[in-house]
Design an enzyme around this catalytic site. Structure first.
Site, PDB file in Angstrom:
ATOM      1  N   ASP A  38     118.871 -42.293 -56.001  1.00  0.00           N
ATOM      2  CA  ASP A  38     118.795 -43.557 -55.266  1.00  0.00           C
ATOM      3  C   ASP A  38     117.365 -44.101 -55.248  1.00  0.00           C
ATOM      4  OD1 ASP A  38     119.833 -45.656 -53.839  1.00  0.00           O
ATOM      5  OD2 ASP A  38     119.864 -44.613 -51.914  1.00  0.00           O
ATOM      6  N   TRP A  43     112.167 -49.228 -55.915  1.00  0.00           N
ATOM      7  CA  TRP A  43     111.043 -48.898 -56.818  1.00  0.00           C
ATOM      8  C   TRP A  43     110.593 -50.156 -57.552  1.00  0.00           C
ATOM      9  CZ3 TRP A  43     110.123 -49.272 -62.056  1.00  0.00           C
ATOM     10  CH2 TRP A  43     109.092 -48.486 -62.594  1.00  0.00           C
ATOM     11  N   ASN A  86     129.930 -49.288 -56.440  1.00  0.00           N
ATOM     12  CA  ASN A  86     128.861 -50.066 -57.085  1.00  0.00           C
ATOM     13  C   ASN A  86     129.381 -51.269 -57.893  1.00  0.00           C
ATOM     14  OD1 ASN A  86     126.774 -47.125 -57.652  1.00  0.00           O
ATOM     15  ND2 ASN A  86     126.592 -48.668 -56.045  1.00  0.00           N
TER      16      ASN A  86
HETATM   17  C1  IPE Z   1     124.721 -44.077 -54.229  1.00  0.00           C
HETATM   18  O1  IPE Z   1     123.715 -45.002 -54.025  1.00  0.00           O
HETATM   19  C2  IPE Z   1     125.280 -44.239 -55.623  1.00  0.00           C
HETATM   20  C3  IPE Z   1     124.402 -43.855 -56.707  1.00  0.00           C
HETATM   21  C4  IPE Z   1     123.226 -43.330 -56.597  1.00  0.00           C
HETATM   22  C5  IPE Z   1     124.956 -44.077 -58.018  1.00  0.00           C
HETATM   23  P1  IPE Z   1     123.995 -46.413 -53.330  1.00  0.00           P
HETATM   24  O2  IPE Z   1     122.690 -47.098 -53.273  1.00  0.00           O
HETATM   25  O3  IPE Z   1     125.099 -47.106 -54.019  1.00  0.00           O
HETATM   26  O4  IPE Z   1     124.499 -45.974 -51.880  1.00  0.00           O
HETATM   27  P2  IPE Z   1     124.420 -46.769 -50.520  1.00  0.00           P
HETATM   28  O5  IPE Z   1     124.994 -48.125 -50.770  1.00  0.00           O
HETATM   29  O6  IPE Z   1     123.000 -46.829 -50.112  1.00  0.00           O
HETATM   30  O7  IPE Z   1     125.222 -45.934 -49.560  1.00  0.00           O
HETATM   31  C1  IPE Z   2     120.417 -46.186 -57.403  1.00  0.00           C
HETATM   32  O1  IPE Z   2     119.440 -47.110 -57.075  1.00  0.00           O
HETATM   33  C2  IPE Z   2     121.120 -46.532 -58.699  1.00  0.00           C
HETATM   34  C3  IPE Z   2     122.503 -46.981 -58.527  1.00  0.00           C
HETATM   35  C4  IPE Z   2     123.159 -47.064 -57.419  1.00  0.00           C
HETATM   36  C5  IPE Z   2     123.186 -47.367 -59.737  1.00  0.00           C
HETATM   37  P1  IPE Z   2     119.770 -48.383 -56.206  1.00  0.00           P
HETATM   38  O2  IPE Z   2     120.089 -49.514 -57.123  1.00  0.00           O
HETATM   39  O3  IPE Z   2     120.795 -48.079 -55.192  1.00  0.00           O
HETATM   40  O4  IPE Z   2     118.372 -48.640 -55.506  1.00  0.00           O
HETATM   41  P2  IPE Z   2     118.115 -49.164 -54.028  1.00  0.00           P
HETATM   42  O5  IPE Z   2     118.864 -48.257 -53.100  1.00  0.00           O
HETATM   43  O6  IPE Z   2     118.626 -50.566 -53.978  1.00  0.00           O
HETATM   44  O7  IPE Z   2     116.642 -49.063 -53.855  1.00  0.00           O
HETATM   45 MG    MG Z   3     120.758 -47.440 -53.269  1.00  0.00          MG
END
Ligand code: IPE
Ligand code: IPE
Ligand code: MG
Length: 258
Positions: A38, A43, A86
């Protein structure tokens, strides 16, 4: 859901120097690590870049963490790459993530194969674009006999969807209610044949599972770090493993007796 052709049994071959560097006795090293990768978006935001740039950096990072896991003799690394939830992100981001996965398989499959990585997919392939689906299937098929480490890619994965799929499989096979034990149930999960995760790492400071391995994580140890996934390196992984090694796992029992 017994597989048509079995995968090779993994026999890790840790690198002795890496083990010394890690400083954890072999019996305290987790067999299976799950990572909720995550923080890619944050980042990128911190650098004034688009979210996809964060996903690109995050994807590149998988390689170095996988290499470190191989050096430490980890048997299974499960990475949470894309959740069933997602899909609700903006279409441009979803498409970008799909392209990235496709590109990564195309570019890295030879090297992963040469390094003895057995690739598995954990999740649903329905709903995934046909080309990408073929690429994933090809990667799994080609690396079936590799036995250095399993890279289990949780892509289009949701723990609740997995449990529902298992229930459907059990009903379809006509298993009688009394015969449904935990062991039988696990035969119907995507992770059939894999040990449960010992350690689950979540980067970027969030204290939640977000539907990741909810059945399998029943007794996993959690490690949360504020570091964003693209910055999570070998040193950070060592910190997580050392922390894990210092814990007392009880599995509901009393371990020490006077
Ligand atoms: C969990 O991260 C899914 C992955 C890392 C692929 P998310 O960013 O989707 O989770 P939430 O929305 O913060 O719970
Ligand atoms: C995790 O990074 C990757 C996926 C969920 C595919 P995020 O896209 O959730 O990154 P943040 O949580 O928005 O920083
Ligand atoms: Mg995330």
């Amino acid at each position: 859901m017994i597989e048509e052709r079995t995968h090779a049994v993994v026999r890790p071959r840790p690198d002795p120097e890496s083990l010394i560097e890690l400083g954890v006795p072999p019996e305290r090293i987790p067999r299976h690590i799950g990572i909720i990768m995550d923080g890619n978006g944050r980042w990128a935001q911190a650098r004034g870049l688009p979210r996809l740039a964060g996903h690109r950096a995050g994807t590149h990072n998988i390689r170095r963490v996988l290499e470190a896991c191989t050096d430490f003799g980890i048997e299974v690394l499960t990475i949470y790459a894309f959740s069933t939830e997602n899909w609700q992100r903006p279409q441009m981001e979803v498409e970008g993530l799909m392209r990235l996965l496709s590109l990564t398989i195309r570019k890295q499959l030879n090297e992963l194969d040469a390094n003895g990585v057995q690739i598995r997919h954990c999740g649903r392939l329905e709903g995934v674009n046909e080309r990408l689906r073929q690429r994933i299937e090809e990667a799994v098929e080609r690396t079936r006999d590799n036995d250095r480490i399993i890279l289990n890619v949780a892509f289009n994965y949701g723990g609740r969807a997995e449990i529902l799929d298992a229930v459907r499989g059990i009903v379809r096979d006509g298993i009688p209610a009394d015969a449904i034990t935990e062991e039988v149930f696990e035969q119907y999960l995507y992770t059939v044949g894999l040990p449960d995760p010992d350690l689950i790492i979540r980067t970027s400071g969030e204290y939640r599972l977000s539907n990741f391995l909810i059945w399998q994580a029943a007794y996993a140890e959690f490690y949360v770090t504020p570091v964003y996934w693209p910055d999570f390196d070998r040193q950070e992984l060592m910190k997580a493993i050392r922390d894990y090694a210092s814990r007392e796992r009880r599995f509901g029992r009393v371990l020490t007796q006077e």
